[in-house]
Structure formats: C-alpha cells, structure tokens
Design a protein around this motif. Structure first.
Motif, PDB file in Angstrom:
ATOM      1  N   LYS A   8     -13.691   2.562  -4.131  1.00 46.48           N
ATOM      2  CA  LYS A   8     -12.410   2.001  -4.536  1.00 46.48           C
ATOM      3  C   LYS A   8     -12.344   2.019  -6.058  1.00 46.48           C
ATOM      4  O   LYS A   8     -13.097   1.314  -6.726  1.00 46.48           O
ATOM      5  N   THR A  51       0.837  -1.210   0.000  1.00 42.72           N
ATOM      6  CA  THR A  51       0.000   0.000   0.000  1.00 42.72           C
ATOM      7  C   THR A  51       0.865   1.250   0.000  1.00 42.72           C
ATOM      8  O   THR A  51       1.880   1.312   0.700  1.00 42.72           O
ATOM      9  N   GLY A  57     -15.817   6.298   0.248  1.00 40.06           N
ATOM     10  CA  GLY A  57     -15.918   4.850   0.366  1.00 40.06           C
ATOM     11  C   GLY A  57     -15.759   4.133  -0.963  1.00 40.06           C
ATOM     12  O   GLY A  57     -15.991   2.922  -1.051  1.00 40.06           O
ATOM     13  N   ASN A  97      -5.504  11.709   5.762  1.00 42.08           N
ATOM     14  CA  ASN A  97      -5.277  10.324   5.339  1.00 42.08           C
ATOM     15  C   ASN A  97      -6.422   9.778   4.482  1.00 42.08           C
ATOM     16  O   ASN A  97      -6.696   8.587   4.480  1.00 42.08           O
ATOM     17  N   ARG A  98      -7.068  10.654   3.755  1.00 41.47           N
ATOM     18  CA  ARG A  98      -8.249  10.268   2.974  1.00 41.47           C
ATOM     19  C   ARG A  98      -7.919   9.245   1.877  1.00 41.47           C
ATOM     20  O   ARG A  98      -8.715   8.350   1.599  1.00 41.47           O
ATOM     21  N   ARG A 119      -5.383   6.380  -0.282  1.00 40.66           N
ATOM     22  CA  ARG A 119      -4.288   5.411  -0.336  1.00 40.66           C
ATOM     23  C   ARG A 119      -4.448   4.560  -1.589  1.00 40.66           C
ATOM     24  O   ARG A 119      -5.543   4.447  -2.136  1.00 40.66           O
ATOM     25  N   GLU A 128      -8.203   4.030  -3.009  1.00 36.17           N
ATOM     26  CA  GLU A 128      -9.252   3.955  -2.001  1.00 36.17           C
ATOM     27  C   GLU A 128      -9.475   5.341  -1.397  1.00 36.17           C
ATOM     28  O   GLU A 128      -8.539   5.962  -0.875  1.00 36.17           O
ATOM     29  N   ASP A 129     -10.707   5.819  -1.477  1.00 35.57           N
ATOM     30  CA  ASP A 129     -11.110   7.127  -0.962  1.00 35.57           C
ATOM     31  C   ASP A 129     -11.965   6.881   0.280  1.00 35.57           C
ATOM     32  O   ASP A 129     -13.118   6.450   0.169  1.00 35.57           O
ATOM     33  N   SER A 130     -11.399   7.136   1.462  1.00 36.34           N
ATOM     34  CA  SER A 130     -12.117   6.830   2.705  1.00 36.34           C
ATOM     35  C   SER A 130     -13.309   7.760   2.918  1.00 36.34           C
ATOM     36  O   SER A 130     -14.248   7.422   3.650  1.00 36.34           O
ATOM     37  N   TYR A 131     -13.325   8.913   2.281  1.00 37.49           N
ATOM     38  CA  TYR A 131     -14.427   9.868   2.452  1.00 37.49           C
ATOM     39  C   TYR A 131     -15.666   9.395   1.682  1.00 37.49           C
ATOM     40  O   TYR A 131     -16.774   9.393   2.206  1.00 37.49           O
TER      41      TYR A 131
END
Length: 529
Positions: A308, A270, A306, A333-334, A336, A301-304
């Motif tokens: 991928k 990652t 969701g 860290n939005r 990765r 991957e966008d954590s905000y």
C-alpha cells in the motif's frame, strides 16, 4: 462567512468576511439584521450593491471550511423596468457604489449622468492571480469608444448583477440614471464574474516505459467529485470504448468508465481500476490530483505485491510497476486507490444517530482518532435550517481508538427534532458530520418530504426507521419524464437526506420515486413553488 460564524453567516477559517456592503465596503457581520433587498412590491430598485466572494453551496463550508465547490446563484424578486435614478455623493471627488438594476447587459456610454465623471471603477475578477482587481473604464456619454487601465478584457458593456464605483465631479448634487435605451444586446464573451473552474478531480494516466526511461502515453481516466453528481452511473459518466492494446478503465457498478463523476470524496471512498490487454513490460501510472480535500490521504493498493503506497493528493506523482510471466501480475483488478482520513486531522466522525427513549431523545455519536479536541456541541433545530446549541460535552477519548458519546435530551420538541454534532478544537475550529432527525409521535417507518411544498429548490427526504443501504431516487415531472436521478447512502434509522437537483426546478407538481435496497418502491408527491 465572517470571523465568528454567527448571525446568519458561516465561520471563516481565515478570520475574514466574504460579504461587504456600501461605498466603504464594510464587512456585513449580521445578515439577519442587515437589509439586503427591498420588499417585492417595490417598483424602484433599492440599489443595494455588494462585494461578495462565494465559496460554494455551504455543504463543504460546514464540513471543511478550506474547500469550495461549484454552485449557481439565482436572483428572485420583482423585475426592474423603466428609468432607475440613483443619487451619488454631493462632494467633489467622492465615490459612490452603484449596481445595475436590470436583468440585462447595459451600455455604460448610454447611461445618463448628472455631475458624474466619465470614469467607472469596475472589478475585474481575472486580474491578478486568484482574486482580481479594479479596472477603470473611461467612456464619454454617447461615445462608441472607450479605454481601460490597466488593460482588461472588460468592455463598456456592463453585465446584469454587476456593480461599479462612480465619482462626483463637482460640489453639487449628482446622480446616474439607468434607462431602457441603455440596455444592450451585445453578447459578452468575457464574464465579469469569476466562477470556480473544474470540480475536484483525480486523473490517472498509463504510460509504457522505454529502455531509456522515456515514456509513451497509452491510456488514461479521470474521476471528478461534486455533490451534484450521482452516486450511481448515469448520463454524466463517460463509458470506456475498447482499445486495441492496453486499456485502463474505472470500475463502478459493473460499468467501465473513462470519466467517472461522483459525489465529493469522503474517508474510505475507493477508485477501482481495471487494467487489461497488457504485455510483459514496464509500465508507469501518472497521478494528477486537483483541488482535493486536504483532510484526506490516499493509498495505492497493489493486490499483486500486497504493498500500500501513500500518495500525494496535492502534487503529481508516479508509480512504476511490471507485468511479468506470473498471471497475477496481469490481473485486471490489481490496483485501486483508497482514500482515508488524514492522521493529522483531530477527529473522524464514524456515526451520529438519535432515537427515542420513552419521552426523551438520545443523541449518540461515535468518533475515531480523537486528537486535539476540547469538546463536542449538540445543536437542535425544528426545521433542519436554524440550529441552537443544546449541549456541550467534554472530549475524553484522546487515548482510545474509538469513543462513543451520548446525550439525553429531556425536553424534545413536539414534532421534528433535527440534531447535528460538531467537534471543537482549542483554536475554535469545528467540523460537522450529518443531520439526524427524530419526530416525537407515533413511530412509523416510511419516507416523506419536508418541507412540502419545496420553496428553495432543495428537497428534504425524511427517512424514518428505514434500513441502511443504497437508495435510488428518481424525480418525475407531471408529464412522467425523469428530471433527476441519484443514488444515496442511508444509515439505518432516522435521517433527513437533502436532495439537490443542481438546477432550478420549474414550479409544479412532481413525483419522487425511491427504490429501497430490497427493491421496494415508495412514491411521494411533492410541490415545487
């Protein structure tokens, strides 16, 4: 390489040989039976000239034959000095392959010739797009001028290790003589050998999107991948300097990096990003992959949101996003990037392990995504270098997500038993995972060096019954100076970890210091010859 991957050579995915010898450039199909050099005591060079393509240090060749990486070739043996006379063909217009026997550049104009024409056929690796082609360099004996056709950056200065063709001028004995006075001190600006360029990399640039859809470059980062790079953060990585406005960094071991250098990418690796000092507007990521393993796929991957998003690892691409009034959209860290095994690949090795069972040894391997695999082959070795097939197991798990296979070795060797497992596809393609080790004898935990003394520059660190986790390896010379530092990942149990410093170690006594995940330090003395 050769078409079969046997007789001391690696398998070629293109069904070709990478090593050719002799005036006819015939493929070398057996390096074990072919004399590649003379004995060290010889005072005259054997003039065994070769044509070779080198794809790397064999590490990637054995795991994915389509890849290449950077390696350094070193010469060993007796230093050739004094006059060296090589005979050529005695028939007019016949060609003979000759090699420079000196560890020195050489002036073609100063080479003594007997019944040899003034033309030299030399390989220019920069001619054509990716492989090179022949250039004729014409220079008379004692001349200060020369011509080349086609035009080339090669000169009449021949490099050490470089070979060329000569042509016999008449039907009579012919020869060419290398002498000490022909040696040249000229600095060669254009190499006659073509090294691999930059290592595999992934570049990410951050842009601001204007109202007319034009962009402004704000920041960027670069990740490079080579097994000579450390798993941890060291002097080769470039830390991030703080920007006044938007700042994009790669996060690794709590460090912010602009350039991150790490081992070759594997599935589940990652890239962690830290994006700060943003404002409420539209942004764009520009992704530029280079020479990445085609067996991998990548997902942003966008954590905000969701989401991928699949990404190309061969072509440039972009990803647009917004920062709005929601604080979550500006989380540092939005984003990765996660690398995964391509679904098109036949199989993924999840683990390979070996352990004692009474007087026998069990080899066990777990695979996923088993598609288009006919069988698995287990190979065994006593030294970790020369392997022999000892088992063939039919693949049966095509309809399962994960499959565990095992084989019992009823006749293990006394001492070291190295094992590796390969997957075989219907077309003969294969892939290895990692080498595991079981030593028959008393089971004692610890770390040792094998072989010791080290003779080829690669250090074999034998992990015996050690817990899994990250191990920090430091190598100190006899002055106490640290000459090598690397993090490695060890899976619980026994294994042989090959440590490649990336440069030639000076002969002498060293101390290797290994810090385990629990901070316990093991110190082992090793000798480098």
């Amino acid at each position: 390489t050769n078409p079969t991957g046997a007789n001391g050579l690696d398998w070629s995915p293109l069904n070709r040989s990478s090593l050719k010898a002799g005036t006819n450039l015939s493929p070398v199909l057996d390096t074990r039976m072919t004399s590649l050099s003379m004995a060290a005591a010889q005072t005259t060079s054997a003039n065994n000239a070769y044509f070779i393509f080198v794809r790397g240090d064999r590490l990637l060749i054995n795991t994915n034959p389509l890849l290449s990486n950077i390696t350094t070739l070193s010469s060993k043996g007796r230093l050739q000095t004094g006059s060296q006379v090589f005979n050529a063909g005695s028939t007019a217009a016949s060609f003979t392959l000759i090699g420079n026997p000196y560890a020195s550049p050489l002036d073609l104009a100063k080479m003594e010739r007997n019944n040899i024409s003034n033309q030299f056929w030399v390989w220019d690796p920069y001619l054509n797009t990716d492989q090179g082609g022949y250039v004729v360099i014409e220079v008379a004996f004692g001349s200060s001028t020369y011509i080349t056709a086609p035009p080339s950056n090669l000169t009449k200065i021949l490099q050490s290790g470089q070979a060329f063709f000569v042509k016999t001028s008449t039907n009579a004995p012919a020869s060419i003589t290398f002498t000490e006075i022909a040696k040249s001190a000229t600095s060669i600006q254009v190499p006659a050998f073509r090294p691999l360029g930059q290592p595999p990399s992934f570049r990410v640039n951050l842009f601001h999107i204007n109202e007319n859809d034009s962009t402004v470059l704000l920041d960027g980062v670069l990740a490079q991948f080579n097994n000579d790079f450390s798993l941890g953060v060291d002097i080769e990585d470039a830390e991030k300097a703080g920007n006044v406005k938007e700042m994009l960094a790669l996060q690794r071991y709590s460090k912010k990096l602009t350039i991150e250098k790490r081992p070759v990418l594997r599935a589940h690796d990652t890239l962690f990003f830290e994006l700060t000092k943003t404002i409420q507007c539209g942004y764009r990521f520009g992704f530029e992959p280079s020479n990445l393993d085609p067996a991998l796929t990548a997902f942003l991957e966008d954590s905000y949101t969701g989401i991928k998003t699949p990404m190309s690892i061969t072509e440039s691409s972009v990803y647009d996003f917004d920062i709005n009034e929601d604080a979550g959209s500006a989380a540092a860290n939005r984003f990765r990037i996660v690398f995964k095994q391509s679904a098109a690949l036949p199989v993924t090795f999840k683990s390979v392990k070996a352990f004692r069972k009474d007087a026998d040894i069990v080899v066990e391997w777990t695979v996923e995504n088993e598609i288009n695999i006919t069988r698995y082959e287990v190979e065994r070795s006593s030294d970790g270098l020369s392997f022999v097939k000892v088992n063939s197991t039919v693949a049966t798990g095509a309809d399962r997500t994960s499959t565990v296979y095992s084989w019992l070795d009823p006749n293990p060797l006394t001492g070291n038993n190295f094992y590796r497992v390969s997957s075989i596809s219907p077309d003969g393609g294969f892939a290895y995972y990692k080498v595991v080790l079981v030593k028959m004898g008393n089971s004692i935990s610890g770390i040792s060096i094998y072989p010791n003394p080290v003779t080829d520059g690669n250090i074999g660190a034998e992990f015996k019954n050690m817990p899994d986790g990250e191990y920090n390896i430091r190598l100190h010379n006899n002055l106490g100076q640290t000459v090598f530092n690397k993090m490695i990942s060890h899976i619980s149990g026994n294994s042989m970890e090959i440590i490649r410093p990336g440069y030639e170690l000076v002969s002498g006594i060293y101390q290797m210091e290994v810090m385990a995940p629990d901070k316990y330090i093991t110190r082992v003395k090793l000798i480098v010859k």
